[in-house]
Structures are given as structure tokens and as C-alpha cells.
Scaffold this active site. Structure first.
Site, PDB file in Angstrom:
ATOM      1  N   TYR A  73       0.913  -1.291  -0.202  1.00 47.40           N
ATOM      2  CA  TYR A  73      -0.071  -0.036  -0.082  1.00 47.40           C
ATOM      3  C   TYR A  73       0.895   1.183   0.062  1.00 47.40           C
ATOM      4  CZ  TYR A  73      -3.877   3.375   0.757  1.00 47.40           C
ATOM      5  OH  TYR A  73      -4.835   4.094   0.618  1.00 47.40           O
ATOM      6  N   PHE A 125      -7.046  21.912 -24.517  1.00 48.06           N
ATOM      7  CA  PHE A 125      -7.298  20.499 -24.419  1.00 48.06           C
ATOM      8  C   PHE A 125      -8.630  20.249 -23.611  1.00 48.06           C
ATOM      9  CE2 PHE A 125      -7.156  16.038 -23.569  1.00 48.06           C
ATOM     10  CZ  PHE A 125      -7.191  15.550 -24.714  1.00 48.06           C
ATOM     11  N   THR A 126      -9.540  19.283 -24.063  1.00 47.79           N
ATOM     12  CA  THR A 126     -10.766  19.054 -23.543  1.00 47.79           C
ATOM     13  C   THR A 126     -10.808  18.865 -21.904  1.00 47.79           C
ATOM     14  OG1 THR A 126     -10.358  16.586 -23.809  1.00 47.79           O
ATOM     15  CG2 THR A 126     -11.848  18.279 -25.560  1.00 47.79           C
ATOM     16  N   ASP A 216       2.242  20.900 -20.342  1.00 43.78           N
ATOM     17  CA  ASP A 216       1.428  19.504 -20.461  1.00 43.78           C
ATOM     18  C   ASP A 216       2.342  18.563 -21.220  1.00 43.78           C
ATOM     19  OD1 ASP A 216      -0.260  17.503 -21.497  1.00 43.78           O
ATOM     20  OD2 ASP A 216      -1.852  18.744 -21.561  1.00 43.78           O
ATOM     21  N   LYS A 259      -0.010   8.085 -23.577  1.00 45.65           N
ATOM     22  CA  LYS A 259       0.252   8.506 -24.764  1.00 45.65           C
ATOM     23  C   LYS A 259       1.705   8.033 -24.938  1.00 45.65           C
ATOM     24  CE  LYS A 259      -3.836  10.458 -24.335  1.00 45.65           C
ATOM     25  NZ  LYS A 259      -4.057  11.903 -23.972  1.00 45.65           N
ATOM     26  N   ARG A 383     -13.068  15.986 -33.989  1.00 45.88           N
ATOM     27  CA  ARG A 383     -12.565  17.020 -33.181  1.00 45.88           C
ATOM     28  C   ARG A 383     -12.926  18.279 -33.907  1.00 45.88           C
ATOM     29  NH1 ARG A 383     -12.207  15.631 -28.462  1.00 45.88           N
ATOM     30  NH2 ARG A 383     -10.278  14.642 -27.834  1.00 45.88           N
ATOM     31  N   PHE A 450     -18.760  15.241 -26.193  1.00 46.11           N
ATOM     32  CA  PHE A 450     -18.457  14.571 -27.480  1.00 46.11           C
ATOM     33  C   PHE A 450     -18.255  12.848 -27.076  1.00 46.11           C
ATOM     34  CE2 PHE A 450     -14.014  13.782 -26.031  1.00 46.11           C
ATOM     35  CZ  PHE A 450     -13.826  14.824 -25.296  1.00 46.11           C
TER      36      PHE A 450
HETATM   37  C1  LIG Z   1      -4.894  12.632 -23.181  1.00 43.42           C
HETATM   38  C2  LIG Z   1      -4.511  14.196 -22.984  1.00 43.42           C
HETATM   39  C3  LIG Z   1      -4.729  14.674 -21.537  1.00 43.42           C
HETATM   40  C4  LIG Z   1      -5.666  13.743 -20.356  1.00 43.42           C
HETATM   41  O1  LIG Z   1      -5.009  12.553 -20.151  1.00 43.42           O
HETATM   42  P1  LIG Z   1      -6.124  11.637 -19.733  1.00 43.42           P
HETATM   43  O2  LIG Z   1      -4.837  10.630 -19.348  1.00 43.42           O
HETATM   44  O3  LIG Z   1      -6.784  11.045 -20.856  1.00 43.42           O
HETATM   45  O4  LIG Z   1      -6.734  11.928 -18.359  1.00 43.42           O
HETATM   46  C5  LIG Z   1      -4.381  15.850 -21.232  1.00 43.42           C
HETATM   47  N1  LIG Z   1      -3.654  16.621 -22.115  1.00 43.42           N
HETATM   48  C6  LIG Z   1      -3.161  16.192 -23.588  1.00 43.42           C
HETATM   49  C7  LIG Z   1      -2.425  17.100 -24.422  1.00 43.42           C
HETATM   50  C8  LIG Z   1      -3.708  14.856 -24.121  1.00 43.42           C
HETATM   51  O5  LIG Z   1      -3.468  14.540 -25.078  1.00 43.42           O
END
Ligand SMILES: *Cc1c(COP(=O)(O)O)cnc(C)c1O
Length: 472
Positions: A73, A125-126, A216, A259, A383, A450
Site C-alpha cells: 500500500y 485540450f478538453t 502539459d 500517450k 474534433r 463529445f
Molecule cells: C490525453 C491528454 C490529456 C488527458 O489525459 P488522460 O490520461 O486522458 O486523462 C491531457 N492533455 C493532453 C494534451 C492529452 O492528449
């Protein structure tokens, strides 16, 4: 000189058979999914280009690492490995793991944003913007104009327009700007990179105004590749050194490890400031889990640590971006309107131009993604206006300058033949584009609409794609 191709720097050890379907079956499936590719069942999908998020193939080393999961843990060995790797490649002092990128965005927004604050960034970004707004802030786009121009061939269309940033600071005052959110390989612009020169200039401007610069870093490795290839002075630098240099200009980062970092789940928040990191370690316990696991299993942390070391290898990133370019070249040669130059993680079809007979109110990108699925079982994503949502102040639909369909390439998953099949389907739709008709929204969720919005065809036939004469 004779042609020399790149090829994947791996061979295939295990395969996952794909489901083949008929156009009739796919017509039914997309209607049941409300013409939203997010609502399709993956068993009904042939080539899944919905997203490159969490869809990477892990290496045998990563799978072996999963067996070394230390599921304690507190104080898991895998956490310390991850911390060491993140410090080595990203260079920040403190690392707090999170279940994925938005967990890190949530904590950062909550710690730094006060109601009424403004957060500038190079295109939204969303999830990032959603968390900024949930914390009471407002996002302000200060990306360069070329980013909004699908035909501009500029090499770094993700760059910040420093004049726009200065105008914003003059207007709202630096005290209302808790941090600048700098994105790499800007997703919504088509995966367009930022130059190191621009990052350095943004960093200097932020310091001058006493504003934090947060990265980011989700696509920073792919961004490093473009810097190496395109920015004078970096051709002989390694990807790892460029990545470190990018991060060195910033005060911390959020990262979705789903990613670039080659894992199916995971993320992290990095901070150089000791006091802020302490606060993050307090918050993570509330929302994700203890600071040594952040909502992940020990084995996930291990896979992430190994994935990061694999992600910065030259031959990996060459093949990854090379595959995206290969698909882009096939489409460009056929005259299909796509965002140029091709970015790091996918091909973005300019749906507004592709379907220039369709009004924006009928969501051309959403319609094109549905038609592509019916034609070949390829799953893409919208998009455009659906993703952009509504204006926080007026409640009106936002119609962004870019109305795109994204063909996102998972890392190390598909072959060149899959890219050929995808290109042939897109090209055939382009040649028959008058057969694609629009959609109207029948259900709209409150947040990130979306993902779960539903639609129906506006055409009296009830179809989004008239398949008359199509013989597949
Ligand atoms: C995917 C992504 C996020 C969010 O990450 P999650 O792992 O999906 O929560 C934030 N910023 C960018 C540029 C992304 O491509």
C-alpha cells in the site's frame, strides 16, 4: 541514391485477432451508437483509430515488469523506480503519480486556480480546460494564428503568439494568471509541435511577469522529435536531451502516460516547488490514492517506468511518427484535405473542406467519422464543434475554425497494410463525398459532450452514408 525505408524496431510476438463485419452490420451498430464513434463497442471495430490514448502495445520488457509489481500500500518499490526514471528523463524534482492525465490536471487546477482567474495556453485540450473551468478559471487561447490555418505549412504551428500573451497580461493583470499551460504537439491543432525557441521565450515572458509555466508534457517526446528534425541547432541532439531541455524551462508538468509513455493507464504530476509538491501529496490521497501509487497498481508504475525509457529511443520515435507520415502522404497524394504538415500522433482530416456541401450546424466531422466507420469499420473521432462544446459565458455552440476528423495511430499496434486499408476507405469516401449527409444532436451531456452525445441523420432516408452502388 536508392530509397531506404524505416521499419518498425520490433517484431511481433503475440497477436490479437480482429473482428470482421459487413457494411449492414456496421450501419446497425453506428445507429445504435447514436452516430457517435465513442459509443461503438470495440468488438464491432476493425481498425481502431479513435485515440492513441492507452492503446499502445507494451513491450515484452514492460509485460515482464508487470510481474515485478510490488503491491504494497505504501512505499512500493515500483514507485521509486518511476520517480527515478521521471527525474532522469523529465528532470523535475517531485513526482506524484495519478491514475491518468486528468487526475494531475484536477490537482494542479485545484491548487493554483481561484475563481475569476485566467489560464492562458496554446489551444485548449478538453480535459485540461474542463478542470480549469471546474476550479472557477477561464481558459484563454494564445496560440499563433497558423495553428488555426489547416493549409499553413509552418513547421511549429503549436507555437505561442507572445504578443497575444502580452496583451492578455495587460488586460487581466498578472495577478489573475496563476500559470501558463503550455502544451506540446498540440492535440487540437493536429498534433502540431512547439519549437524550443518559443518555449524559451514563453518561459522568459512568464518569469518577467511572475507567472508559473506548467507543461502539459503528454506529447513532449513526440514534440522532441520534431525539434530534432526541424529546429536549427538540434539535429545532433538525442531525443532524451531535447526532452530534458523542454522541461527545464518549466516549473512542472501534468502528463498522461497513456500517450508517449507507452502504457495503457497512468499519469503523473511533476513540480519543482517543494511547498506545492507537499500540497499535491496531500490532495492525491483524497482523490487518487497515496502519493506512492496515485490510483495505480504497483505493476502499472513499473510498466510506466519502463515505457518512458523506451519512448525516448530514436528508432522508436522515428517509426512512430514515420507511420503517421506514411498515412498522411497517401491521403495528400489523393488530394484529401488534411491538416499540414502532418503532426505527431494522427492525421486530421479537414472535414469542413472535405464535406463543403454540409453546413457546420450539421456537424460535418461527426458525420464523416460515422460514414468512414460504415464504409470500412475504421473508427475515427470528431474534433470540431461537438468537441468544442459551448461557450462558458453565452451557452452558444462554439464553431472552431478547425472542424476535423482525427485518425489517431496507436503506438506499435498496426502495420503499414492497416494504413493502406484506412487510406483507401478515406479516399473512396472523398471521391463519393456527396453521398455523406449531416447529423442533428438528440442528446447532449453537460460535460465533455463529445464522449456521450447522440445524433440522428438529417437526411429523409435516415442514413448518414448513401451506399448505393458501393459494393463492399
Ligand atoms: C490525453 C491528454 C490529456 C488527458 O489525459 P488522460 O490520461 O486522458 O486523462 C491531457 N492533455 C493532453 C494534451 C492529452 O492528449
Amino acid at each position: 541514391m536508392s530509397r531506404r525505408s524505416w521499419a518498425e524496431p520490433f517484431k511481433i510476438k503475440m497477436v490479437e485477432p480482429l473482428q470482421m463485419t459487413t457494411p449492414e452490420e456496421r450501419e446497425r451498430a453506428i445507429a445504435e451508437a447514436g452516430y457517435n464513434t465513442f459509443l461503438l463497442r470495440s468488438r464491432d471495430v476493425y481498425i481502431d483509430l479513435l485515440t492513441d490514448s492507452g492503446t499502445s502495445a507494451m513491450s515484452d520488457r514492460q509485460w515482464a515488469g508487470m510481474m515485478l509489481g510490488d503491491e504494497a500500500y505504501a512505499g512500493s518499490e515500483n514507485y521509486y523506480h518511476l520517480e527515478e526514471v521521471v527525474r532522469r528523463y523529465y528532470g523535475y524534482r517531485h513526482v506524484v503519480p495519478t491514475h491518468q492525465g486528468r487526475g494531475a490536471e484536477h490537482m494542479l487546477s485545484r491548487m493554483l486556480i481561484k475563481p475569476g482567474d485566467v489560464v492562458p495556453g496554446n489551444m485548449y485540450f478538453t480535459t485540461t480546460r474542463a478542470h480549469q473551468e471546474l476550479a472557477g478559471g477561464r481558459f484563454a487561447d494564445v496560440i499563433c494564428d497558423a495553428a488555426h490555418d489547416a493549409s499553413s505549412e509552418a513547421p511549429f504551428k503549436g507555437n505561442v503568439d507572445l504578443e497575444k500573451f502580452e496583451r492578455l497580461v495587460a488586460k487581466v493583470g498578472a495577478a489573475r494568471i496563476p500559470y501558463f499551460c503550455l502544451q506540446c504537439c498540440v492535440n487540437m491543432a493536429g498534433g502540431q509541435p512547439v519549437s524550443l525557441g518559443n518555449i524559451e521565450a514563453v518561459s522568459a515572458a512568464c518569469r518577467r511577469h511572475g507567472i508559473r509555466l506548467m507543461l502539459d508534457a503528454t506529447r513532449a517526446v513526440e514534440n522532441a522529435w520534431f525539434i530534432q528534425q526541424r529546429e536549427p541547432g538540434y539535429a545532433s541532439w538525442s531525443i532524451a536531451d531535447i526532452l530534458l531541455r523542454i522541461c527545464s524551462f518549466t516549473d512542472g508538468c501534468t502528463n498522461s502516460a497513456k500517450k508517449d509513455c507507452l502504457v495503457n493507464i497512468g499519469g503523473f504530476l511533476c513540480l519543482n516547488d517543494d511547498a506545492l509538491a507537499e500540497e499535491a501529496r496531500n490532495l492525491v490521497v483524497l482523490f487518487e490514492g497515496l502519493h506512492t501509487y496515485g490510483g495505480l497498481a504497483g505493476r502499472d508504475l513499473e510498466a510506466m517506468a519502463i515505457g518512458i525509457t523506451e519512448s525516448v529511443r530514436q528508432e522508436h520515435i522515428h517509426a512512430r511518427v514515420g507511420q503517421v507520415e506514411y498515412l498522411g502522404d497517401l491521403l495528400t497524394r489523393a488530394g484529401v484535405p488534411i491538416v499540414r504538415p502532418v503532426g505527431g500522433h494522427g492525421i486530421f482530416i479537414n472535414a469542413a473542406e472535405f464535406l463543403d456541401h454540409m453546413p457546420r450546424e450539421e456537424f460535418p466531422a461527426q458525420a464523416l467519422a460515422a460514414a468512414l466507420y460504415i464504409d470500412s469499420g475504421v473508427r475515427a473521432m470528431e474534433r470540431g464543434a461537438v468537441s468544442a462544446g459551448r461557450d462558458a459565458d453565452t451557452g452558444k455552440n462554439i464553431y472552431p475554425s478547425l472542424e476535423l476528423v482525427r485518425l489517431t495511430i496507436p503506438r506499435r499496434v498496426y502495420t503499414q497494410a492497416h494504413m493502406d486499408v484506412t487510406a483507401e476507405s478515406v479516399i473512396s469516401l472523398f471521391e463519393n463525398r456527396s453521398r455523406v449527409s449531416g447529423l442533428r444532436m438528440t442528446f447532449e451531456p453537460k460535460y465533455l459532450r463529445f464522449f456521450q452525445a447522440r445524433f440522428e441523420p438529417v437526411h429523409p432516408s435516415g442514413r448518414v452514408l448513401d451506399r448505393a452502388g458501393a459494393g463492399r
